[in-house]
Design a protein around this motif. Sequence first.
Motif, PDB file in Angstrom:
ATOM      1  N   VAL A 128       0.860  -1.181   0.000  1.00 58.90           N
ATOM      2  CA  VAL A 128       0.000   0.000   0.000  1.00 58.90           C
ATOM      3  C   VAL A 128       0.897   1.232   0.000  1.00 58.90           C
ATOM      4  O   VAL A 128       1.881   1.295   0.728  1.00 58.90           O
ATOM      5  CB  VAL A 128      -0.971   0.024   1.206  1.00 58.90           C
ATOM      6  CG1 VAL A 128      -0.247  -0.009   2.542  1.00 58.90           C
ATOM      7  CG2 VAL A 128      -1.901   1.231   1.128  1.00 58.90           C
ATOM      8  N   ASN A 129       0.568   2.184  -0.864  1.00 59.84           N
ATOM      9  CA  ASN A 129       1.258   3.471  -0.863  1.00 59.84           C
ATOM     10  C   ASN A 129       0.515   4.394   0.079  1.00 59.84           C
ATOM     11  O   ASN A 129      -0.714   4.528  -0.005  1.00 59.84           O
ATOM     12  CB  ASN A 129       1.288   4.075  -2.265  1.00 59.84           C
ATOM     13  CG  ASN A 129       2.389   3.526  -3.123  1.00 59.84           C
ATOM     14  OD1 ASN A 129       3.135   2.643  -2.707  1.00 59.84           O
ATOM     15  ND2 ASN A 129       2.495   4.026  -4.328  1.00 59.84           N
ATOM     16  N   LEU A 130       1.280   5.041   0.973  1.00 66.88           N
ATOM     17  CA  LEU A 130       0.706   5.952   1.956  1.00 66.88           C
ATOM     18  C   LEU A 130       1.502   7.251   1.951  1.00 66.88           C
ATOM     19  O   LEU A 130       2.733   7.231   1.887  1.00 66.88           O
ATOM     20  CB  LEU A 130       0.751   5.324   3.349  1.00 66.88           C
ATOM     21  CG  LEU A 130      -0.034   4.024   3.509  1.00 66.88           C
ATOM     22  CD1 LEU A 130       0.310   3.343   4.827  1.00 66.88           C
ATOM     23  CD2 LEU A 130      -1.530   4.295   3.410  1.00 66.88           C
ATOM     24  N   LYS A 131       0.790   8.371   2.041  1.00 70.04           N
ATOM     25  CA  LYS A 131       1.461   9.668   2.119  1.00 70.04           C
ATOM     26  C   LYS A 131       2.039   9.816   3.515  1.00 70.04           C
ATOM     27  O   LYS A 131       1.427   9.418   4.499  1.00 70.04           O
ATOM     28  CB  LYS A 131       0.489  10.803   1.825  1.00 70.04           C
ATOM     29  CG  LYS A 131       1.192  12.125   1.645  1.00 70.04           C
ATOM     30  CD  LYS A 131       0.337  13.143   0.955  1.00 70.04           C
ATOM     31  CE  LYS A 131       1.187  14.353   0.618  1.00 70.04           C
ATOM     32  NZ  LYS A 131       0.432  15.332  -0.127  1.00 70.04           N
ATOM     33  N   CYS A 132       3.227  10.394   3.574  1.00 67.50           N
ATOM     34  CA  CYS A 132       3.956  10.425   4.838  1.00 67.50           C
ATOM     35  C   CYS A 132       4.689  11.750   4.981  1.00 67.50           C
ATOM     36  O   CYS A 132       5.036  12.389   3.987  1.00 67.50           O
ATOM     37  CB  CYS A 132       4.945   9.263   4.829  1.00 67.50           C
ATOM     38  SG  CYS A 132       5.829   9.033   6.350  1.00 67.50           S
ATOM     39  N   ASP A 133       4.945  12.139   6.208  1.00 63.57           N
ATOM     40  CA  ASP A 133       5.745  13.328   6.478  1.00 63.57           C
ATOM     41  C   ASP A 133       7.136  13.098   5.884  1.00 63.57           C
ATOM     42  O   ASP A 133       7.808  12.123   6.225  1.00 63.57           O
ATOM     43  CB  ASP A 133       5.832  13.548   7.986  1.00 63.57           C
ATOM     44  CG  ASP A 133       6.550  14.824   8.364  1.00 63.57           C
ATOM     45  OD1 ASP A 133       7.424  15.291   7.604  1.00 63.57           O
ATOM     46  OD2 ASP A 133       6.239  15.362   9.441  1.00 63.57           O
ATOM     47  N   PRO A 134       7.583  13.982   5.000  1.00 64.50           N
ATOM     48  CA  PRO A 134       8.897  13.796   4.362  1.00 64.50           C
ATOM     49  C   PRO A 134      10.044  13.639   5.356  1.00 64.50           C
ATOM     50  O   PRO A 134      11.029  12.976   5.061  1.00 64.50           O
ATOM     51  CB  PRO A 134       9.072  15.048   3.505  1.00 64.50           C
ATOM     52  CG  PRO A 134       7.689  15.534   3.250  1.00 64.50           C
ATOM     53  CD  PRO A 134       6.891  15.167   4.478  1.00 64.50           C
ATOM     54  N   ILE A 135       9.908  14.216   6.536  1.00 64.52           N
ATOM     55  CA  ILE A 135      10.969  14.112   7.548  1.00 64.52           C
ATOM     56  C   ILE A 135      11.135  12.665   8.010  1.00 64.52           C
ATOM     57  O   ILE A 135      12.235  12.234   8.347  1.00 64.52           O
ATOM     58  CB  ILE A 135      10.648  15.045   8.743  1.00 64.52           C
ATOM     59  CG1 ILE A 135      10.729  16.500   8.284  1.00 64.52           C
ATOM     60  CG2 ILE A 135      11.574  14.790   9.918  1.00 64.52           C
ATOM     61  CD1 ILE A 135      10.223  17.507   9.289  1.00 64.52           C
ATOM     62  N   LEU A 136      10.059  11.890   8.009  1.00 66.86           N
ATOM     63  CA  LEU A 136      10.102  10.510   8.493  1.00 66.86           C
ATOM     64  C   LEU A 136      10.501   9.490   7.431  1.00 66.86           C
ATOM     65  O   LEU A 136      10.888   8.372   7.765  1.00 66.86           O
ATOM     66  CB  LEU A 136       8.733  10.112   9.047  1.00 66.86           C
ATOM     67  CG  LEU A 136       8.197  10.914  10.221  1.00 66.86           C
ATOM     68  CD1 LEU A 136       6.793  10.464  10.569  1.00 66.86           C
ATOM     69  CD2 LEU A 136       9.119  10.784  11.416  1.00 66.86           C
ATOM     70  N   MET A 179       4.883   6.615  -7.349  1.00 65.90           N
ATOM     71  CA  MET A 179       4.392   7.883  -6.794  1.00 65.90           C
ATOM     72  C   MET A 179       5.602   8.661  -6.278  1.00 65.90           C
ATOM     73  O   MET A 179       6.707   8.134  -6.237  1.00 65.90           O
ATOM     74  CB  MET A 179       3.363   7.648  -5.692  1.00 65.90           C
ATOM     75  CG  MET A 179       2.072   7.040  -6.223  1.00 65.90           C
ATOM     76  SD  MET A 179       0.807   6.774  -4.993  1.00 65.90           S
ATOM     77  CE  MET A 179       0.067   8.383  -4.933  1.00 65.90           C
ATOM     78  N   SER A 180       5.377   9.875  -5.843  1.00 62.15           N
ATOM     79  CA  SER A 180       6.459  10.721  -5.343  1.00 62.15           C
ATOM     80  C   SER A 180       7.165  10.066  -4.164  1.00 62.15           C
ATOM     81  O   SER A 180       6.567   9.823  -3.122  1.00 62.15           O
ATOM     82  CB  SER A 180       5.907  12.078  -4.912  1.00 62.15           C
ATOM     83  OG  SER A 180       6.876  12.790  -4.175  1.00 62.15           O
ATOM     84  N   LYS A 181       8.430   9.779  -4.346  1.00 59.62           N
ATOM     85  CA  LYS A 181       9.218   9.146  -3.283  1.00 59.62           C
ATOM     86  C   LYS A 181       9.544  10.126  -2.162  1.00 59.62           C
ATOM     87  O   LYS A 181       9.945   9.731  -1.088  1.00 59.62           O
ATOM     88  CB  LYS A 181      10.477   8.519  -3.874  1.00 59.62           C
ATOM     89  CG  LYS A 181      10.121   7.302  -4.730  1.00 59.62           C
ATOM     90  CD  LYS A 181      11.239   6.926  -5.655  1.00 59.62           C
ATOM     91  CE  LYS A 181      10.909   5.755  -6.540  1.00 59.62           C
ATOM     92  NZ  LYS A 181       9.587   5.665  -7.089  1.00 59.62           N
ATOM     93  N   ALA A 182       9.343  11.421  -2.404  1.00 61.10           N
ATOM     94  CA  ALA A 182       9.592  12.425  -1.382  1.00 61.10           C
ATOM     95  C   ALA A 182       8.433  12.529  -0.396  1.00 61.10           C
ATOM     96  O   ALA A 182       8.613  13.016   0.718  1.00 61.10           O
ATOM     97  CB  ALA A 182       9.835  13.781  -2.029  1.00 61.10           C
ATOM     98  N   ASN A 183       7.250  12.067  -0.794  1.00 61.65           N
ATOM     99  CA  ASN A 183       6.063  12.236   0.035  1.00 61.65           C
ATOM    100  C   ASN A 183       5.290  10.949   0.323  1.00 61.65           C
ATOM    101  O   ASN A 183       4.336  10.980   1.099  1.00 61.65           O
ATOM    102  CB  ASN A 183       5.103  13.224  -0.628  1.00 61.65           C
ATOM    103  CG  ASN A 183       5.692  14.603  -0.718  1.00 61.65           C
ATOM    104  OD1 ASN A 183       5.982  15.224   0.292  1.00 61.65           O
ATOM    105  ND2 ASN A 183       5.905  15.082  -1.931  1.00 61.65           N
ATOM    106  N   TRP A 184       5.649   9.861  -0.306  1.00 66.45           N
ATOM    107  CA  TRP A 184       4.914   8.607  -0.152  1.00 66.45           C
ATOM    108  C   TRP A 184       5.879   7.455   0.112  1.00 66.45           C
ATOM    109  O   TRP A 184       7.037   7.501  -0.302  1.00 66.45           O
ATOM    110  CB  TRP A 184       4.123   8.294  -1.431  1.00 66.45           C
ATOM    111  CG  TRP A 184       3.011   9.259  -1.714  1.00 66.45           C
ATOM    112  CD1 TRP A 184       3.129  10.511  -2.234  1.00 66.45           C
ATOM    113  CD2 TRP A 184       1.623   9.044  -1.500  1.00 66.45           C
ATOM    114  NE1 TRP A 184       1.896  11.092  -2.357  1.00 66.45           N
ATOM    115  CE2 TRP A 184       0.949  10.214  -1.920  1.00 66.45           C
ATOM    116  CE3 TRP A 184       0.869   7.974  -1.013  1.00 66.45           C
ATOM    117  CZ2 TRP A 184      -0.435  10.346  -1.853  1.00 66.45           C
ATOM    118  CZ3 TRP A 184      -0.511   8.101  -0.948  1.00 66.45           C
ATOM    119  CH2 TRP A 184      -1.153   9.276  -1.354  1.00 66.45           C
ATOM    120  N   VAL A 185       5.393   6.424   0.780  1.00 68.98           N
ATOM    121  CA  VAL A 185       6.132   5.175   0.972  1.00 68.98           C
ATOM    122  C   VAL A 185       5.239   4.021   0.548  1.00 68.98           C
ATOM    123  O   VAL A 185       4.018   4.124   0.573  1.00 68.98           O
ATOM    124  CB  VAL A 185       6.585   4.968   2.444  1.00 68.98           C
ATOM    125  CG1 VAL A 185       7.649   5.967   2.837  1.00 68.98           C
ATOM    126  CG2 VAL A 185       5.416   4.994   3.404  1.00 68.98           C
TER     127      VAL A 185
END
Length: 127
Positions: free
Chosen positions: A62-70, A86-92
């Motif tokens: 599952v792709n989830l949006k995440c705080d870029p700091i984490l 997806m954007s690797k800077a904002n999603w994992v």
Amino acid sequence: MNREQFIQYISDEYGVDEEYLFAKHPLFCVFRHSNNRKWFAVVMDVPKNKLGLRGADALDVVNLKCDPILIGSLRKEPGIFPAYHMSKANWVSVALDGSVPDEQIKMLLDMSYDATAPKIKRKAKQS
């Protein structure tokens, strides 16, 4: 947590059903907010080699949006990868194969849900 458990959890917790949008990828499904239509989770079956793993058999993620700091520290944990497609800077991408504890998946899902929720606009202060 596996794919079916994850989908059921979202339905129970957020009252949102999955949407299958891609004819070319019939097992990909998205979950989005009803009011702003932004995606907060995307479940996919991805070849392992696309995630940097050995083998070409599919892995549910599952792709989830995440705080870029984490993101940097999260990607060091087993079962968490740079976001697929997806954007690797904002999603994992998080494996749905039991390698990531359920509580961590739920925490990341909550974070993604909140990060994509509609923003509350404040009224301008009048002088």
